[in-house]
Design an enzyme around this catalytic site. Structure first.
Site, PDB file in Angstrom:
ATOM      1  N   LEU A 197      26.421-134.497  34.973  1.00  0.00           N
ATOM      2  CA  LEU A 197      25.484-134.129  33.918  1.00  0.00           C
ATOM      3  C   LEU A 197      26.254-133.510  32.759  1.00  0.00           C
ATOM      4  O   LEU A 197      27.293-132.873  32.969  1.00  0.00           O
ATOM      5  CB  LEU A 197      24.453-133.114  34.443  1.00  0.00           C
ATOM      6  CG  LEU A 197      23.520-133.574  35.574  1.00  0.00           C
ATOM      7  CD1 LEU A 197      22.658-132.413  36.045  1.00  0.00           C
ATOM      8  CD2 LEU A 197      22.664-134.749  35.142  1.00  0.00           C
ATOM      9  N   ASP A 198      25.731-133.676  31.548  1.00  0.00           N
ATOM     10  CA  ASP A 198      26.296-132.974  30.399  1.00  0.00           C
ATOM     11  C   ASP A 198      26.288-131.475  30.671  1.00  0.00           C
ATOM     12  O   ASP A 198      25.457-130.973  31.434  1.00  0.00           O
ATOM     13  CB  ASP A 198      25.476-133.253  29.137  1.00  0.00           C
ATOM     14  CG  ASP A 198      25.541-134.705  28.692  1.00  0.00           C
ATOM     15  OD1 ASP A 198      26.475-135.414  29.112  1.00  0.00           O
ATOM     16  OD2 ASP A 198      24.643-135.120  27.927  1.00  0.00           O
ATOM     17  N   ARG A 199      27.159-130.763  29.995  1.00  0.00           N
ATOM     18  CA  ARG A 199      27.296-129.331  30.238  1.00  0.00           C
ATOM     19  C   ARG A 199      25.964-128.595  30.052  1.00  0.00           C
ATOM     20  O   ARG A 199      25.622-127.700  30.826  1.00  0.00           O
ATOM     21  CB  ARG A 199      28.364-128.730  29.316  1.00  0.00           C
ATOM     22  CG  ARG A 199      28.707-127.280  29.634  1.00  0.00           C
ATOM     23  CD  ARG A 199      29.830-126.778  28.744  1.00  0.00           C
ATOM     24  NE  ARG A 199      29.401-126.647  27.360  1.00  0.00           N
ATOM     25  CZ  ARG A 199      28.847-125.539  26.857  1.00  0.00           C
ATOM     26  NH1 ARG A 199      28.673-124.484  27.611  1.00  0.00           N
ATOM     27  NH2 ARG A 199      28.484-125.496  25.582  1.00  0.00           N
TER      28      ARG A 199
END
Length: 299
Positions: A134-136
């Site tokens: 997942l994106d940060r």
């Protein structure tokens, strides 16, 4: 050492390598087993992969040892574990935590935390096989495999689109369409290493969404990805004029209730062949996301 065993029950003889492939062992893993310290036995005797098995014989495979990278630091930060067995570890990633280490976040990414957990629990393999990322700033479910074979199994499910991920997101504006599939290829935006855009020469990408709640100035959606491109949900929603609330990269960071893109991986479902069952994990809404929905609903 991690071992697996199967009994061959068919009538016709079969090559060991064919039987191993039927169990989900990839060609890459098969080579590692053969040349990197693994072992293949039939009825207790070491055999080559061209050995022909007969009905009733038992195949035992020992995976080669996995050496954890010294370049990945182990973090003592605890995990929120959603599911765990000998083969898989599913965790709830908080927002603002990177999935993998980078020069900006070298020591406390989710991978660092999982490595620390594997060390503390004396796991047979302490290599961090991250399966989904997942994106940060995105919160929610992330899957790790505990060994190479388990990673291979889920990689296959990803490619066959049988591993299902469901997201919740809040987009700007009132989206009156109740259900649709955005089918638009994605590629890099010129002169940007980070940003993506819809472009005719991009890679195919499909995002399916269902409207969950129509609010005064925004809309809550349930989203399922049919492909897994970088920033896919964020770019696709922006492309139809409804960027995610709080998305500074593809929209605007102007919402007072949430200071990141309003995107949460709410559930993941995959087949666990070792337990012969479907596994579905849910990550509850984080506080900021729930507060956003509550506040937007009151406007």
């Amino acid at each position: 050492m991690i071992k697996f065993a199967w009994q061959y029950r068919e009538d016709s003889p079969i090559y060991v390598r064919t039987f191993m492939r039927q169990q989900g062992i990839s060609r890459t893993l098969l080579k590692q087993i053969k040349f990197s310290g693994g072992q293949i036995k039939v009825d207790g005797q070491i055999v080559r992969v061209n050995y022909k098995m007969q009905t009733g014989q038992k195949l035992e495979v020992t995976l080669p040892p996995e050496i954890a990278s010294d370049h990945v630091a182990a973090s003592a930060t605890p995990l929120v574990i959603l599911y765990e067995d000998d083969h898989f570890l599913v965790v709830n990633k908080p927002a603002e935590v990177a999935s993998v280490p980078s020069h900006l976040y070298p020591d406390d990414s989710l991978v660092n935390r999982v490595k620390g957990y594997l060390q503390r629990t004396n796991a047979p393999s302490q290599v961090t096989h991250i399966v989904t990322r997942l994106d940060r700033e995105t919160s929610g479910v992330v899957i790790f495999a505990k060994h190479h074979f388990a990673h291979t199994v889920l990689d296959t499910q990803l490619k066959q689109h049988t591993l299902k991920k469901t997201y919740l997101c809040v987009v700007t504006g009132r989206l009156h369409t109740t259900h649709d599939i955005i089918d638009a290829p994605l590629g890099r935006e010129p002169d940007s290493f980070i940003k993506r855009m819809v472009r005719s020469d991009g890679r195919p990408a499909q995002t399916e969404y269902w409207r969950v709640k129509l609010m005064r100035a925004s809309t809550l959606l349930r989203v399922r990805l049919h492909t897994g491109r970088t920033h896919q949900i964020r770019v696709h929603m922006a492309s139809i004029g409804h960027p995610l609330v709080g998305d500074f990269l593809y929209g605007q960071q102007t919402n007072p209730w949430i200071h990141r893109q309003a995107l949460h991986c709410a559930s993941v479902s995959f087949y666990n062949p070792f337990a012969q069952q479907q596994v579905t994990c849910y990550a509850p809404l984080p506080v900021d996301f729930a507060k956003l929905i509550a506040r937007e609903s009151q406007l």
